[in-house]
Scaffold this motif. Structure first.
Motif, mmCIF file in Angstrom:
data_model
loop_
_atom_site.group_PDB
_atom_site.id
_atom_site.type_symbol
_atom_site.label_atom_id
_atom_site.label_comp_id
_atom_site.label_asym_id
_atom_site.label_seq_id
_atom_site.Cartn_x
_atom_site.Cartn_y
_atom_site.Cartn_z
ATOM 1 N N THR A 1 22.614 13.295 -3.800
ATOM 2 C CA THR A 1 23.086 12.409 -4.871
ATOM 3 C C THR A 1 24.043 11.353 -4.345
ATOM 4 O OG1 THR A 1 22.857 14.204 -6.493
ATOM 5 C CG2 THR A 1 24.279 12.358 -7.100
ATOM 6 N N GLU A 2 24.991 11.764 -3.501
ATOM 7 C CA GLU A 2 25.964 10.813 -2.972
ATOM 8 C C GLU A 2 25.317 9.849 -1.981
ATOM 9 O OE1 GLU A 2 28.876 10.437 -4.210
ATOM 10 O OE2 GLU A 2 28.883 12.247 -5.444
ATOM 11 N N ARG A 3 24.335 10.324 -1.220
ATOM 12 C CA ARG A 3 23.625 9.449 -0.280
ATOM 13 C C ARG A 3 22.816 8.379 -1.019
ATOM 14 N NH1 ARG A 3 25.167 8.793 4.915
ATOM 15 N NH2 ARG A 3 25.592 10.790 5.929
ATOM 16 N N PHE A 4 22.352 8.709 -2.195
ATOM 17 C CA PHE A 4 21.629 7.718 -2.989
ATOM 18 C C PHE A 4 22.556 6.570 -3.384
ATOM 19 C CE2 PHE A 4 20.030 6.046 -7.052
ATOM 20 C CZ PHE A 4 18.728 5.727 -6.693
ATOM 21 N N LYS A 5 23.828 6.889 -3.612
ATOM 22 C CA LYS A 5 24.809 5.865 -3.988
ATOM 23 C C LYS A 5 25.288 5.078 -2.778
ATOM 24 C CE LYS A 5 26.507 8.845 -7.701
ATOM 25 N NZ LYS A 5 27.632 9.696 -8.168
ATOM 26 N N SER A 6 25.510 5.772 -1.674
ATOM 27 C CA SER A 6 25.986 5.135 -0.435
ATOM 28 C C SER A 6 25.187 5.701 0.729
ATOM 29 C CB SER A 6 27.477 5.395 -0.232
ATOM 30 O OG SER A 6 28.241 4.801 -1.250
ATOM 31 N N PRO A 7 24.092 5.054 1.108
ATOM 32 C CA PRO A 7 23.181 5.635 2.106
ATOM 33 C C PRO A 7 23.757 5.757 3.512
ATOM 34 C CG PRO A 7 22.099 3.920 0.816
ATOM 35 C CD PRO A 7 23.559 3.822 0.525
ATOM 36 N N ASP A 8 24.642 4.835 3.919
ATOM 37 C CA ASP A 8 24.948 4.753 5.350
ATOM 38 C C ASP A 8 26.420 4.852 5.753
ATOM 39 O OD1 ASP A 8 22.214 4.319 6.043
ATOM 40 O OD2 ASP A 8 22.427 2.266 5.304
ATOM 41 N N PRO A 9 27.306 5.470 4.997
ATOM 42 C CA PRO A 9 28.687 5.557 5.497
ATOM 43 C C PRO A 9 28.760 6.486 6.708
ATOM 44 C CG PRO A 9 28.455 6.882 3.537
ATOM 45 C CD PRO A 9 27.171 6.137 3.695
ATOM 46 N N PRO A 10 29.524 6.130 7.743
ATOM 47 C CA PRO A 10 29.650 7.012 8.909
ATOM 48 C C PRO A 10 30.432 8.272 8.549
ATOM 49 C CG PRO A 10 31.196 5.185 9.069
ATOM 50 C CD PRO A 10 30.338 4.909 7.869
ATOM 51 N N ILE A 11 30.068 9.378 9.161
ATOM 52 C CA ILE A 11 30.752 10.642 8.926
ATOM 53 C C ILE A 11 31.577 10.989 10.160
ATOM 54 C CG2 ILE A 11 30.498 13.085 8.346
ATOM 55 C CD1 ILE A 11 29.561 11.146 6.148
#
Length: 280
Positions: A242-252
Motif C-alpha cells: 500500500t505504501e509503495r503504491f503511494k511512494s514507489p521509490d524512496p530509498p530505505i
C-alpha cells in the motif's frame, strides 16, 4: 556497533527485542517504517507496532515454557535409582507461563484485527473487529487475497467454540477466565516430554492417560506462533504494498543488522558524547 547516535531510528518498532525476529522480518520492519514516514502515515501503524510487541512477548513466553520443560527433563536420570525429582514451584511457573503465552497470543490477534479494521476503514464497532468472527475474516480476505487461503487452512485455530488447545480463542478464554491449565508431570519423560499439553481443554480421566490426547510443549507453542507469524507477515506485506503504491521509490536506509531501541533516561548530570549499540 559503536559510533554516533543515529539521527533517526531505522524503524518505529521500538521497545521490541529485534533479536527475536528473522532477518527478513526485520528488513520488512525497516521498510514499512520508512515508507510510512515518507508518506506521512506513521500514526496509521500504532496497531501494527502493538501487534509486533505482543508477538515478541509470545515468543519470550514460549522460551520460558521450553526452559522449564528442559529443566525437568535434565533430572530424569534419577529414575534408574528409584528417585523422582519434582519441583512444585517450577511446575506452578510452567502452568502460569502457559496462561501467559495464550494471553499474549490472543492479544497479538486482537492487535492485528484492530490494525486492519483501522487500516481498511472497516469501521467495525462493538468488538466486531475480531478474527473469531467469520464476517470480519471475510472482509479482510476481500482486501488481502492471500488471507482467504490462510483463514481456510486455519479454521480450527480461529474457531471461537472449539473446546481444544488448538484454538487461540478458547484456549485463552478457558485458562484466563474459567480454569487454569492443569498439567500432569510425566516421569521419566517420554516422547512428549515431562509436561505435555492436553489437546482437549477439559480432559476426562480416560483421555488423560492416552498419548494421542497430549502433545509436547514445543509442538504446542510452534503451532500457535507459526500461525501468528504468518498472519503478521501478511499484514506487513500488505502495508508495504500500500505504501509503495503511494511512494514507489524512496530509498530505505539499512542498518548492518537488526537493531533494538528501548527508551533511556539519564539519572545523573552528564554530557553524552557517544552511545554503544549492539547489533547481532
Amino acid at each position: 556497533m559503536h559510533g554516533d547516535i543515529p539521527q533517526q531510528a531505522p524503524h518505529f518498532f521500538t521497545q521490541v527485542d529485534m533479536g527475536l525476529f528473522p532477518e527478513a522480518d526485520y528488513r520488512s520492519f525497516e521498510e514499512i517504517s520508512q515508507l510510512a514516514r515518507a508518506n506521512g502515515n506513521v500514526h496509521t501503524y500504532d496497531g501494527l507496532r502493538e501487534a509486533v510487541r505482543k508477538f515478541a512477548w509470545s515468543v519470550l513466553a514460549a522460551r520460558q515454557l521450553n526452559g522449564v520443560n528442559q529443566y525437568f527433563t535434565s533430572h530424569d536420570g534419577g529414575h534408574a535409582e528409584g528417585k523422582v525429582h519434582n519441583d512444585f514451584s517450577a511446575h506452578a511457573e510452567y502452568e502460569r507461563n502457559l496462561t501467559e503465552f495464550s494471553s499474549y497470543a490472543k492479544a497479538t490477534l486482537d492487535a492485528l484485527a484492530l490494525f486492519l479494521n483501522a487500516f481498511f476503514q472497516f469501521e467495525e464497532k462493538n468488538q466486531g473487529a475480531d478474527f473469531k468472527w467469520v464476517k470480519f475474516r471475510e472482509r479482510v480476505a476481500s482486501m488481502i487475497p492471500e488471507a482467504a487461503a490462510f483463514f481456510a487452512a486455519n479454521a480450527e485455530w480461529l474457531d471461537k467454540d472449539a473446546a481444544r488447545t488448538t484454538s487461540a480463542f478458547t484456549t485463552r478464554d478457558e485458562w484466563v477466565h474459567r480454569e487454569a491449565p492443569s498439567i500432569v508431570r510425566h516421569f521419566p519423560a517420554q516422547d512428549l516430554g515431562p509436561l505435555p499439553i492436553p489437546r482437549a481443554l477439559k480432559l476426562t480421566k480416560e483421555q488423560a492417560s492416552r498419548q494421542e490426547e497430549l502433545r509436547a510443549v514445543g509442538a504446542f507453542t510452534d503451532y500457535h506462533l507459526s500461525r501468528l507469524h504468518r498472519l503478521l507477515q501478511l499484514c506487513v506485506r500488505t502495508a508495504i504494498t500500500t505504501e509503495r503504491f503511494k511512494s514507489p521509490d524512496p530509498p530505505i536506509d539499512r542498518m548492518p543488522g537488526p537493531t533494538t531501541f528501548f527508551p533511556v533516561r539519564l539519572t545523573v548530570g552528564m554530557t553524552l558524547k557517544s552511545m554503544a549499540m549492539y547489533v547481532p
